[in-house]
Structures are given as structure tokens and as C-alpha cells.
Design a protein around this motif. Sequence first.
Motif, short mmCIF file in Angstrom:
data_model
loop_
_atom_site.label_atom_id
_atom_site.label_comp_id
_atom_site.label_asym_id
_atom_site.label_seq_id
_atom_site.Cartn_x
_atom_site.Cartn_y
_atom_site.Cartn_z
N VAL A 146 0.82 -1.21 0.00
CA VAL A 146 0.00 0.00 0.00
C VAL A 146 0.85 1.26 0.00
O VAL A 146 0.40 2.31 -0.45
CB VAL A 146 -1.01 0.03 1.18
CG1 VAL A 146 -2.06 -1.05 1.00
CG2 VAL A 146 -0.32 -0.11 2.51
N ALA A 147 2.08 1.17 0.47
CA ALA A 147 2.96 2.34 0.46
C ALA A 147 3.30 2.76 -0.96
O ALA A 147 3.59 3.93 -1.21
CB ALA A 147 4.24 2.04 1.24
N ALA A 148 3.23 1.84 -1.90
CA ALA A 148 3.56 2.15 -3.29
C ALA A 148 2.37 2.72 -4.06
O ALA A 148 2.53 3.19 -5.18
CB ALA A 148 4.06 0.89 -4.00
N PRO B 78 -1.96 8.42 -4.62
CA PRO B 78 -3.27 8.85 -4.12
C PRO B 78 -4.40 8.66 -5.13
O PRO B 78 -5.55 8.47 -4.73
CB PRO B 78 -3.07 10.32 -3.78
CG PRO B 78 -1.82 10.73 -4.47
CD PRO B 78 -0.99 9.50 -4.66
N ASP B 79 -4.09 8.68 -6.41
CA ASP B 79 -5.13 8.56 -7.42
C ASP B 79 -5.07 7.25 -8.21
O ASP B 79 -5.74 7.10 -9.23
CB ASP B 79 -5.08 9.76 -8.37
CG ASP B 79 -5.38 11.07 -7.64
OD1 ASP B 79 -6.33 11.09 -6.84
OD2 ASP B 79 -4.64 12.04 -7.85
N ASP B 80 -4.26 6.31 -7.73
CA ASP B 80 -4.22 4.98 -8.35
C ASP B 80 -5.51 4.24 -8.05
O ASP B 80 -5.98 4.25 -6.90
CB ASP B 80 -3.05 4.14 -7.82
CG ASP B 80 -1.70 4.62 -8.30
OD1 ASP B 80 -1.65 5.39 -9.28
OD2 ASP B 80 -0.69 4.22 -7.69
N LEU C 203 -3.90 -3.61 -7.24
CA LEU C 203 -3.72 -4.74 -6.31
C LEU C 203 -4.47 -5.99 -6.76
O LEU C 203 -4.47 -6.99 -6.05
CB LEU C 203 -4.19 -4.34 -4.91
CG LEU C 203 -3.45 -3.15 -4.30
CD1 LEU C 203 -4.06 -2.79 -2.96
CD2 LEU C 203 -1.96 -3.43 -4.16
N GLU C 204 -5.10 -5.91 -7.93
CA GLU C 204 -5.87 -7.03 -8.49
C GLU C 204 -6.90 -7.56 -7.49
O GLU C 204 -7.02 -8.76 -7.26
CB GLU C 204 -4.92 -8.14 -8.95
CG GLU C 204 -3.99 -7.68 -10.05
CD GLU C 204 -3.03 -8.76 -10.52
OE1 GLU C 204 -3.07 -9.89 -10.00
OE2 GLU C 204 -2.25 -8.45 -11.43
N ASP D 93 -22.48 4.37 -2.48
CA ASP D 93 -21.25 5.11 -2.16
C ASP D 93 -19.99 4.41 -2.69
O ASP D 93 -18.95 5.05 -2.83
CB ASP D 93 -21.10 5.27 -0.64
CG ASP D 93 -22.19 6.13 -0.03
OD1 ASP D 93 -22.65 7.08 -0.70
OD2 ASP D 93 -22.59 5.84 1.11
N THR D 94 -20.07 3.11 -2.95
CA THR D 94 -18.85 2.35 -3.27
C THR D 94 -18.11 2.85 -4.50
O THR D 94 -16.88 2.79 -4.51
CB THR D 94 -19.13 0.84 -3.37
OG1 THR D 94 -20.11 0.59 -4.37
CG2 THR D 94 -19.60 0.28 -2.03
N PRO D 95 -18.78 3.37 -5.55
CA PRO D 95 -18.00 3.89 -6.68
C PRO D 95 -17.10 5.06 -6.29
O PRO D 95 -16.14 5.38 -7.01
CB PRO D 95 -19.06 4.33 -7.69
CG PRO D 95 -20.27 3.54 -7.35
CD PRO D 95 -20.21 3.37 -5.85
N ARG D 96 -17.37 5.69 -5.16
CA ARG D 96 -16.57 6.84 -4.71
C ARG D 96 -15.36 6.40 -3.90
O ARG D 96 -14.65 7.24 -3.36
CB ARG D 96 -17.45 7.76 -3.87
CG ARG D 96 -18.62 8.32 -4.66
CD ARG D 96 -19.64 9.03 -3.81
NE ARG D 96 -19.05 10.07 -2.99
CZ ARG D 96 -19.69 10.64 -1.98
NH1 ARG D 96 -20.89 10.26 -1.63
NH2 ARG D 96 -19.10 11.60 -1.28
N LEU D 97 -15.11 5.09 -3.81
CA LEU D 97 -14.03 4.58 -2.96
C LEU D 97 -12.95 3.87 -3.77
O LEU D 97 -12.28 2.97 -3.27
CB LEU D 97 -14.62 3.60 -1.92
CG LEU D 97 -15.72 4.15 -1.03
CD1 LEU D 97 -16.29 3.04 -0.15
CD2 LEU D 97 -15.22 5.30 -0.19
N GLY D 98 -12.72 4.28 -4.99
CA GLY D 98 -11.80 3.57 -5.88
C GLY D 98 -10.34 3.93 -5.75
O GLY D 98 -9.48 3.21 -6.24
N THR D 99 -10.03 5.05 -5.10
CA THR D 99 -8.64 5.46 -4.93
C THR D 99 -8.41 5.83 -3.47
O THR D 99 -9.36 6.05 -2.72
CB THR D 99 -8.30 6.68 -5.81
OG1 THR D 99 -9.03 7.81 -5.34
CG2 THR D 99 -8.60 6.43 -7.29
#
Length: 81
Positions: free
Chosen positions: A23-25, A28-30, A36-37, A62-68
Amino acid sequence: MNRTDALDMVRESISRVVPGADVAALGPDDAFREVLEMDSLDFLNFVEVLSERSGVRIEDEDTPRLGTLSASADFLVAHTG
């Protein structure tokens, strides 16, 4: 909750669902599901862990807003007092 705390919570929640995830790699917008497949079940587990840890009720819509990382942190900051 401030943005730094929210980002940490998102990273920790991802790590619980995808052990060994780097997760460190993540930027913010990935789109972390792709990077992470994560499959659909992994993502649902992430949403559940994030909801439990933050105390924020996360609805299906709300879940579509949690992609990055950034979007997830923004969501948490907006929904906590």
C-alpha cells in the motif's frame, strides 16, 4: 477525522483485506482495485472493514466513490464529525 488519519485508515483497511499488499507504493489517485488485483469480494470486504473501523455507514451507492486512496479519504473526512 483529518485527511492523514483517513488515508492511514484506508491503507490499513486494504492491508487487512489484501495481506502483503504494497500500500505504500500506491499513489493517491491509483485505482487500487486494479493495481492490487482486488476482485469484487475483496473490494466488498475492504468496504466492510473500512466502515467498521471508521464508524461510517457506507451504502452500496457510495462504493463507486471509494476507488482510490484519495477518494476514499475524502469520503471519510466528509462523513465524520
